[in-house]
Design a protein around this motif. Structure first.
Motif, PDB file in Angstrom:
ATOM      1  N   ALA A 476       1.098  -1.161   0.009  1.00  0.00           N
ATOM      2  CA  ALA A 476       0.067   0.043  -0.069  1.00  0.00           C
ATOM      3  C   ALA A 476       1.022   1.104  -0.278  1.00  0.00           C
ATOM      4  CB  ALA A 476      -0.723   0.160   1.567  1.00  0.00           C
ATOM      5  N   LEU A 477       2.174   0.943   0.868  1.00  0.00           N
ATOM      6  CA  LEU A 477       2.280   2.658   0.512  1.00  0.00           C
ATOM      7  C   LEU A 477       3.151   2.685  -0.675  1.00  0.00           C
ATOM      8  CD1 LEU A 477       4.320   4.665   3.251  1.00  0.00           C
ATOM      9  CD2 LEU A 477       5.563   3.151   3.362  1.00  0.00           C
ATOM     10  N   ALA A 478       3.945   1.546  -1.030  1.00  0.00           N
ATOM     11  CA  ALA A 478       4.491   1.611  -2.587  1.00  0.00           C
ATOM     12  C   ALA A 478       3.661   2.021  -3.538  1.00  0.00           C
ATOM     13  CB  ALA A 478       4.901   0.242  -2.507  1.00  0.00           C
ATOM     14  N   CYS A 479       2.026   2.087  -3.092  1.00  0.00           N
ATOM     15  CA  CYS A 479       1.453   2.023  -4.895  1.00  0.00           C
ATOM     16  C   CYS A 479       1.174   3.692  -4.286  1.00  0.00           C
ATOM     17  CB  CYS A 479       0.480   1.618  -4.289  1.00  0.00           C
ATOM     18  SG  CYS A 479      -0.876   1.433  -5.749  1.00  0.00           S
ATOM     19  N   TRP A 480       1.289   4.440  -3.304  1.00  0.00           N
ATOM     20  CA  TRP A 480       0.532   5.582  -2.542  1.00  0.00           C
ATOM     21  C   TRP A 480       2.225   6.059  -3.056  1.00  0.00           C
ATOM     22  CZ3 TRP A 480       4.079   9.122   0.810  1.00  0.00           C
ATOM     23  CH2 TRP A 480       3.111   9.962   0.330  1.00  0.00           C
ATOM     24  N   ILE A 481       2.851   5.946  -3.010  1.00  0.00           N
ATOM     25  CA  ILE A 481       3.669   6.899  -3.846  1.00  0.00           C
ATOM     26  C   ILE A 481       4.066   6.504  -5.312  1.00  0.00           C
ATOM     27  CG2 ILE A 481       6.535   7.305  -3.931  1.00  0.00           C
ATOM     28  CD1 ILE A 481       7.353   5.547  -1.293  1.00  0.00           C
ATOM     29  N   ILE A 482       3.839   5.395  -5.634  1.00  0.00           N
ATOM     30  CA  ILE A 482       4.041   5.620  -7.446  1.00  0.00           C
ATOM     31  C   ILE A 482       2.963   6.203  -8.044  1.00  0.00           C
ATOM     32  CG2 ILE A 482       3.378   4.523  -9.147  1.00  0.00           C
ATOM     33  CD1 ILE A 482       5.340   2.252  -7.477  1.00  0.00           C
ATOM     34  N   GLY A 483       1.240   6.091  -7.213  1.00  0.00           N
ATOM     35  CA  GLY A 483       0.546   7.006  -7.450  1.00  0.00           C
ATOM     36  C   GLY A 483       0.547   8.907  -7.200  1.00  0.00           C
ATOM     37  N   THR A 484       1.029   8.958  -6.421  1.00  0.00           N
ATOM     38  CA  THR A 484       1.631  10.501  -5.858  1.00  0.00           C
ATOM     39  C   THR A 484       1.968  11.130  -7.070  1.00  0.00           C
ATOM     40  OG1 THR A 484       1.063   9.905  -3.662  1.00  0.00           O
ATOM     41  CG2 THR A 484       2.135  11.813  -4.411  1.00  0.00           C
ATOM     42  N   ALA A 485       3.182   9.881  -7.328  1.00  0.00           N
ATOM     43  CA  ALA A 485       3.923  10.721  -8.176  1.00  0.00           C
ATOM     44  C   ALA A 485       3.557  10.859  -9.980  1.00  0.00           C
ATOM     45  CB  ALA A 485       5.655  10.129  -7.835  1.00  0.00           C
ATOM     46  N   LEU A 486       2.993   9.436 -10.004  1.00  0.00           N
ATOM     47  CA  LEU A 486       2.576   9.975 -11.759  1.00  0.00           C
ATOM     48  C   LEU A 486       0.822   9.555 -12.132  1.00  0.00           C
ATOM     49  CD1 LEU A 486       4.771   6.546 -12.428  1.00  0.00           C
ATOM     50  CD2 LEU A 486       5.508   8.967 -12.631  1.00  0.00           C
ATOM     51  N   MET A 487       0.584   9.622 -10.992  1.00  0.00           N
ATOM     52  CA  MET A 487      -1.417  10.068 -11.562  1.00  0.00           C
ATOM     53  C   MET A 487      -1.485  11.417 -11.869  1.00  0.00           C
ATOM     54  SD  MET A 487      -2.947   6.887  -8.763  1.00  0.00           S
ATOM     55  CE  MET A 487      -5.331   7.403  -9.443  1.00  0.00           C
ATOM     56  N   LYS A 488      -2.559  10.903 -12.787  1.00  0.00           N
ATOM     57  CA  LYS A 488      -3.669  11.671 -13.353  1.00  0.00           C
ATOM     58  C   LYS A 488      -4.421  11.793 -12.551  1.00  0.00           C
ATOM     59  CE  LYS A 488       0.477  13.384 -15.616  1.00  0.00           C
ATOM     60  NZ  LYS A 488       1.115  14.804 -14.402  1.00  0.00           N
ATOM     61  N   ASP A 489      -5.134  12.829 -12.541  1.00  0.00           N
ATOM     62  CA  ASP A 489      -6.352  13.074 -11.955  1.00  0.00           C
ATOM     63  C   ASP A 489      -7.307  13.216 -13.364  1.00  0.00           C
ATOM     64  OD1 ASP A 489      -9.007  13.080 -10.595  1.00  0.00           O
ATOM     65  OD2 ASP A 489      -8.002  14.729  -9.504  1.00  0.00           O
ATOM     66  N   VAL A 490      -8.311  12.179 -13.541  1.00  0.00           N
ATOM     67  CA  VAL A 490      -8.698  12.089 -15.119  1.00  0.00           C
ATOM     68  C   VAL A 490     -10.472  12.094 -14.497  1.00  0.00           C
ATOM     69  CG1 VAL A 490      -9.749  10.793 -17.641  1.00  0.00           C
ATOM     70  CG2 VAL A 490      -7.098  11.083 -16.488  1.00  0.00           C
ATOM     71  N   ARG A 491     -11.085  12.866 -14.665  1.00  0.00           N
ATOM     72  CA  ARG A 491     -12.728  12.861 -14.176  1.00  0.00           C
ATOM     73  C   ARG A 491     -13.501  13.867 -14.832  1.00  0.00           C
ATOM     74  NH1 ARG A 491     -10.669  17.206 -10.704  1.00  0.00           N
ATOM     75  NH2 ARG A 491     -11.589  18.742 -10.592  1.00  0.00           N
ATOM     76  N   GLY A 492     -14.808  13.424 -15.266  1.00  0.00           N
ATOM     77  CA  GLY A 492     -15.880  14.434 -16.321  1.00  0.00           C
ATOM     78  C   GLY A 492     -15.524  14.739 -17.646  1.00  0.00           C
ATOM     79  N   VAL A 493     -14.324  13.633 -18.297  1.00  0.00           N
ATOM     80  CA  VAL A 493     -13.860  13.675 -19.928  1.00  0.00           C
ATOM     81  C   VAL A 493     -15.219  13.088 -20.401  1.00  0.00           C
ATOM     82  CG1 VAL A 493     -12.096  13.419 -18.876  1.00  0.00           C
ATOM     83  CG2 VAL A 493     -12.760  11.681 -19.465  1.00  0.00           C
ATOM     84  N   LYS A 494     -15.385  13.757 -21.745  1.00  0.00           N
ATOM     85  CA  LYS A 494     -15.807  13.020 -22.682  1.00  0.00           C
ATOM     86  C   LYS A 494     -15.461  11.254 -23.012  1.00  0.00           C
ATOM     87  CE  LYS A 494     -19.663  13.502 -25.554  1.00  0.00           C
ATOM     88  NZ  LYS A 494     -21.051  13.662 -25.518  1.00  0.00           N
ATOM     89  N   LEU A 495     -16.400  10.284 -23.014  1.00  0.00           N
ATOM     90  CA  LEU A 495     -15.462   9.063 -23.591  1.00  0.00           C
ATOM     91  C   LEU A 495     -14.905   9.597 -24.375  1.00  0.00           C
ATOM     92  CD1 LEU A 495     -17.749   6.507 -21.044  1.00  0.00           C
ATOM     93  CD2 LEU A 495     -15.477   7.471 -20.427  1.00  0.00           C
ATOM     94  N   ILE A 496     -12.939   8.753 -25.200  1.00  0.00           N
ATOM     95  CA  ILE A 496     -13.026   8.356 -26.217  1.00  0.00           C
ATOM     96  C   ILE A 496     -13.477   7.468 -27.029  1.00  0.00           C
ATOM     97  CG2 ILE A 496     -10.816   8.652 -27.873  1.00  0.00           C
ATOM     98  CD1 ILE A 496      -9.537   9.916 -25.765  1.00  0.00           C
ATOM     99  N   GLN A 497     -13.172   7.784 -28.156  1.00  0.00           N
ATOM    100  CA  GLN A 497     -14.630   6.394 -28.467  1.00  0.00           C
ATOM    101  C   GLN A 497     -12.957   5.959 -29.418  1.00  0.00           C
ATOM    102  OE1 GLN A 497     -17.316   5.828 -29.214  1.00  0.00           O
ATOM    103  NE2 GLN A 497     -18.553   7.319 -28.361  1.00  0.00           N
ATOM    104  N   GLU A 498     -12.276   6.884 -30.236  1.00  0.00           N
ATOM    105  CA  GLU A 498     -11.344   5.681 -31.299  1.00  0.00           C
ATOM    106  C   GLU A 498     -10.352   6.555 -30.643  1.00  0.00           C
ATOM    107  OE1 GLU A 498     -12.868   6.085 -35.043  1.00  0.00           O
ATOM    108  OE2 GLU A 498     -11.698   8.483 -34.516  1.00  0.00           O
TER     109      GLU A 498
END
Length: 498
Positions: A476-498
């Motif tokens: 869990a701690l390793a995932c928190w470190i990696i996620g904090t550094a690399l994850m982008k916050d994606v929300r409310g977007v139009k779902l891409i078709q292609e």
């Protein structure tokens, strides 16, 4: 923090503009709310049943162990054996995600998770009919192993289909809210499995339950599967996938496009090591391992342990929806990472609390000496468990689950384009949740058994009961470190078709 991945913004805008002339029925923002609830209900019912099927084996591991590996084996060995067979189902979940994800991206979401439902249900029913090790020898664990592998393959295709199906019907700005109802299904399946086990056990003597009564929860699955299949058959394909298929824009090579395309492959790896790996260990530690820990380490009666866990989960269940809806407003990443960090910091103290409030142990049957002169330990039981306090502590553990799990379906769905979404989200989810998370009971129990065997007075021997928590806390701690550094916050977007 950006609301979507930078490299996808132009494509999203272009596709949204290009789709303006399409019929309104193909726009998920125009789907009637009543239709969305119908989709959620049908998807959730089937997914609850599939999780029920998957969990009853693990919930009964302590009883099934002697049945599969012989009544003469040591309790620790038969428990580890049963947990290993249980874990085998998790190992193949990523392969199920690849296999059924490919079908789902090429043929459709609806028919794929109809198939997974039938495979899961059939394997569960047959498990309830397997003769014991004492009757057919090594064939018993081998047959059950094959059935567990089939269940793992089926479950590998189920979650991605259900999450994708609901998300592709949901409005862009409420995707976290609507998909959070799918997130409830795993907890609901565990609650249902525990309730069925408890009611079955209460209806007969302990001897009868250990002899044949444990089979009843498996056999009851047949009625649930038939009902769920009937409900799912009435569903239509998701509007986004139907539109893509009608226009000839579905993928003919979803595996290649998911894992050989460098942009998509990077997203898959971030999803795995920055989100689902940690989410998996938090989920199985806070619910499943806690249940096993209360019974096998703290020696709580099955009924008492079930009351603690079920009450805690029922109280926490609305929080899946709360955090899913909250992620629509403040973002998925912030909530998921907060839950991950809380789990890494507070899991061990909370388990220490469970141990303290379980009270001292007493032997309800004295130790004996067998024919070979070996001392056989007496059966122990928790003397004065404080169930309300244990329930409160368990609620805190499940709270972390709701934070990391509630928003994660929407997060995964929004990472990937429609034509490879089923495959791309299913694989990291089932590696993280299935392999890293699914092996928590086995790995943690093995570490605890190893620590108990260390020299008297050593650090690990003194903390043997809780030493197994090192595994989920580190992950869990390793995932928190990696996620904090690399994850982008994606929300409310139009779902891409292609």
């Amino acid at each position: 923090m950006p609301s979507q991945l930078p490299h996808r913004a132009p494509a999203t805008e272009t596709r949204a503009a290009g789709a303006a002339s399409a019929p309104a029925a193909h726009d998920n923002n125009d789907v009637p709310v009543g239709k969305i609830w119908q989709v959620i209900s049908a998807s959730s019912v089937g997914t609850v049943i599939e999780w029920y099927d998957f969990y009853i084996f693990g919930s009964l591991a302590a009883i099934i162990g002697p049945v599969l590996f012989g009544s003469e084996g040591k309790p620790e060995d038969t428990l580890l054996g049963a947990l290993a067979v249980f874990g085998a189902g998790f190992v193949v979940r990523p392969f199920g995600a690849v296999f059924f994800g490919r079908i789902g991206d090429m043929i459709g979401r609806k028919y794929t998770f109809l198939l997974t439902l039938l495979i899961m249900g059939g394997a569960t029913v047959v498990t309830g009919l397997i003769p014991s090790y004492d009757s057919i020898g090594v064939a018993a664990p081998l047959i059950v192993l094959v059935l567990r592998l089939l269940q793992g393959l089926a479950l590998g295709g189920e979650y991605g289909g259900a999450a994708t199906y609901v998300a592709e019907y949901s409005p862009d700005k409420k995707r976290g809210y609507f998909t959070s109802y799918i997130q409830i299904t795993a907890t609901a399946g565990l609650i249902l499995s525990i309730l069925v086990i408890v009611l079955t056990k209460k209806s007969m003597s302990d001897a009868a339950f250990k002899d044949w009564g444990w089979r009843v929860p498996f056999l009851l699955s047949s009625a649930l599967i038939v009902a769920s299949y009937y409900i799912r058959r009435r569903l239509h394909e998701s509007p986004l996938f139907a539109k893509a298929k009608a226009e000839g824009r579905t993928s003919q090579h979803p595996l290649r496009e998911s894992f050989l395309n460098p942009v998509n492959r990077r997203l898959v790896l971030i999803a795995l090591f920055g989100a689902t790996m940690g989410q998996g260990v938090v989920f199985y530690t806070s619910q499943f391992y806690a249940y096993s820990f209360m019974q096998n380490t703290l020696k709580l009666d099955l009924i008492d342990a079930s009351i603690v866990l079920v009450v805690a989960m029922v109280l926490a269940t609305p929080l899946f929806v709360y955090f899913g809806a909250l992620s629509d407003r403040i973002g998925r990443k912030r909530i998921i990472m907060t839950g991950m960090l809380c789990a890494a910091l507070f899991t061990v103290p909370l388990f220490y609390g469970l141990q303290a409030y379980a009270g001292p142990l007493t032997e309800v049957t004295p130790a004996t000496v067998d024919a070979a002169g070996n001392t056989v330990a007496g059966v122990q039981k928790a003397l004065t468990p404080n169930l309300p306090m244990m329930t409160a502590l368990t609620f805190c553990l499940v709270l972390f689950v709701t934070m990391v799990y509630g928003p994660i379906a929407a997060y995964l769905v929004e990472l990937f384009p429609t034509k490879v979404r089923y495959t791309s989200l299913s694989v990291p989810y089932h590696i993280g949740n299935g392999v890293f998370g699914g092996f928590v009971p086995l790995v943690a129990t093995w570490i605890a058994v190893w620590a108990k065997a260390q020299p008297e007075g050593s650090f690990f021997q003194q903390h043997a009961a809780l030493s197994g928590l090192l595994y989920p806390v580190i992950i869990a701690l390793a995932c928190w470190i990696i996620g904090t550094a690399l994850m982008k916050d994606v929300r409310g977007v139009k779902l891409i078709q292609e």
